[in-house]
Write an enzyme that holds these catalytic residues in place. Structure first.
Site, PDB file in Angstrom:
ATOM      1  N   GLU A   1      -0.633  13.461 -15.329  1.00 15.86           N
ATOM      2  CA  GLU A   1      -1.193  12.135 -15.051  1.00 15.86           C
ATOM      3  C   GLU A   1      -0.283  11.302 -14.160  1.00 15.86           C
ATOM      4  O   GLU A   1       0.946  11.425 -14.197  1.00 15.86           O
ATOM      5  CB  GLU A   1      -1.528  11.392 -16.342  1.00 15.86           C
ATOM      6  CG  GLU A   1      -0.439  11.253 -17.375  1.00 15.86           C
ATOM      7  CD  GLU A   1      -0.928  10.453 -18.573  1.00 15.86           C
ATOM      8  OE1 GLU A   1      -1.487   9.363 -18.367  1.00 15.86           O
ATOM      9  OE2 GLU A   1      -0.748  10.907 -19.705  1.00 15.86           O
TER      10      GLU A   1
ATOM     11  N   HIS B   1      -4.661  12.012 -18.819  1.00 19.43           N
ATOM     12  CA  HIS B   1      -4.576  10.642 -19.311  1.00 19.43           C
ATOM     13  C   HIS B   1      -5.335  10.467 -20.636  1.00 19.43           C
ATOM     14  O   HIS B   1      -6.492  10.851 -20.750  1.00 19.43           O
ATOM     15  CB  HIS B   1      -5.148   9.700 -18.244  1.00 19.43           C
ATOM     16  CG  HIS B   1      -4.895   8.257 -18.486  1.00 19.43           C
ATOM     17  ND1 HIS B   1      -3.638   7.741 -18.649  1.00 19.43           N
ATOM     18  CD2 HIS B   1      -5.756   7.197 -18.598  1.00 19.43           C
ATOM     19  CE1 HIS B   1      -3.719   6.439 -18.828  1.00 19.43           C
ATOM     20  NE2 HIS B   1      -4.991   6.090 -18.817  1.00 19.43           N
TER      21      HIS B   1
ATOM     22  N   SER C   1      -2.803   3.758 -22.482  1.00 23.12           N
ATOM     23  CA  SER C   1      -2.990   3.321 -21.103  1.00 23.12           C
ATOM     24  C   SER C   1      -2.517   1.867 -20.938  1.00 23.12           C
ATOM     25  O   SER C   1      -1.380   1.559 -21.277  1.00 23.12           O
ATOM     26  CB  SER C   1      -4.460   3.512 -20.698  1.00 23.12           C
ATOM     27  OG  SER C   1      -4.617   3.376 -19.312  1.00 23.12           O
TER      28      SER C   1
END
Length: 301
Positions: free
Chosen positions: A242, A272, A148
């Protein structure tokens, strides 16, 4: 007549939705629930040791097998939109990676916004990398990995390492990387209905706290738009469901155009940072096995 059996990824989606209350959950709620999630995790798998440490003055924790880790190190940079997260919250990934690779996985507790805005996270990652080199770890046996925001931070750290003239690591792994803090990709709209964790609105709020008025297009803030020439081999993993899909696609394309060896994996039906659910999600186990293979292929024995 019974319906189709629930897939493991469906159970993960339901758990995350219940935990957050939906992808538009506020940053404050996410921080509170992240702490609840971290506290609820089971203890590390048998055979692992977790030790507090510091690199270049930045706190961290080392995750390694107890019966003798190999000579390789992975500098891990956690996710959390630059405003939350810590090594403990990412142990689902770091413990699985240490077991799969027998590397010492050093997970960095870098400074967070809004108290420490951009480029504090990049500065900490660079200091930690230099600290590993100062400790005698050869760059050829060093890899970076992150998920991320941590995936974007991996790329920013690689740029900082390059620009500082330090020897580059053997390779890097970016999982579901957030590399465009202006959030301009089409997938912010096309995947909005299937991403249970993130929306463009939430990400822009995080970017606002991290940037504190600075330019979102700065190369170390949005490294997907930077000159990526000279970076080491890069593995990019992203789920097809995502909103950060286009961030990963753009990063891989620009890296390839810059002459970087890049491997892009788009995992159908995945969300994600699904890699965090090793042991509960077959696709997470498979993704970590693929990461371990990539690290083995690109590092000095």
């Amino acid at each position: 007549m019974s319906g189709p059996a629930e897939r493991p990824i469906d159970a993960v989606r339901a758990m995350l939705t219940a935990l957050l209350g939906g992808p538009d959950a506020s940053i404050e709620h996410r921080r509170a629930q992240a702490a609840v999630f971290a506290a609820s995790q089971p203890p590390p798998p048998p055979g692992l040791r977790i030790t507090p440490t510091a690199l270049g003055g930045v706190p961290a924790e080392t995750v390694e097998v107890e019966d003798g880790a190999g000579p390789h190190h992975v500098l891990h940079l956690h996710g959390g939109g630059y405003v939350m997260g810590d090594p403990a919250a990412s142990r689902g990934f770091t413990t699985a990676l240490a077991l799969a690779t027998r590397a010492r996985v050093v997970s960095l507790d870098y400074r967070l916004a809004p108290a420490h805005p951009f480029p504090a996270a990049v500065d900490d990652a660079l200091a930690a990398y230099a600290g590993l080199l100062d400790d005698g770890v050869p760059a050829s046996r060093l890899a970076l990995a992150g998920e991320s925001a941590g995936g974007g931070l991996v790329v920013a750290a690689l740029l900082a390492i390059r620009d500082a003239g330090l020897p580059r690591p053997a390779c890097a792994v970016a999982m579901s990387p957030w590399t465009d803090l202006a959030c301009t990709g089409a997938s912010y709209e096309t995947r909005a209905g299937c991403d249970p964790l993130l929306t463009r609105h939430v990400l822009l709020e995080m970017a606002d706290q991290y940037l504190a008025g600075q330019d979102p297009g700065a190369p170390l803030a949005s490294p997907g738009e930077a000159d990526l020439a000279g970076l080491p081999p890069l593995l990019v993993q992203v789920g097809d469901d995502e909103v950060l899909l286009d961030d990963a696609l753009t990063l891989a394309r620009r890296a390839g155009d810059a002459g970087v060896r890049v491997e892009l994996e788009v995992w159908p039906g995945m969300i994600h940072v699904w890699q965090m659910f090793a042991g509960a999600l077959p696709e997470a186990d498979a993704a970590i096995a693929r990461i371990a293979a990539f690290l083995s292929e690109t590092r000095t024995p």
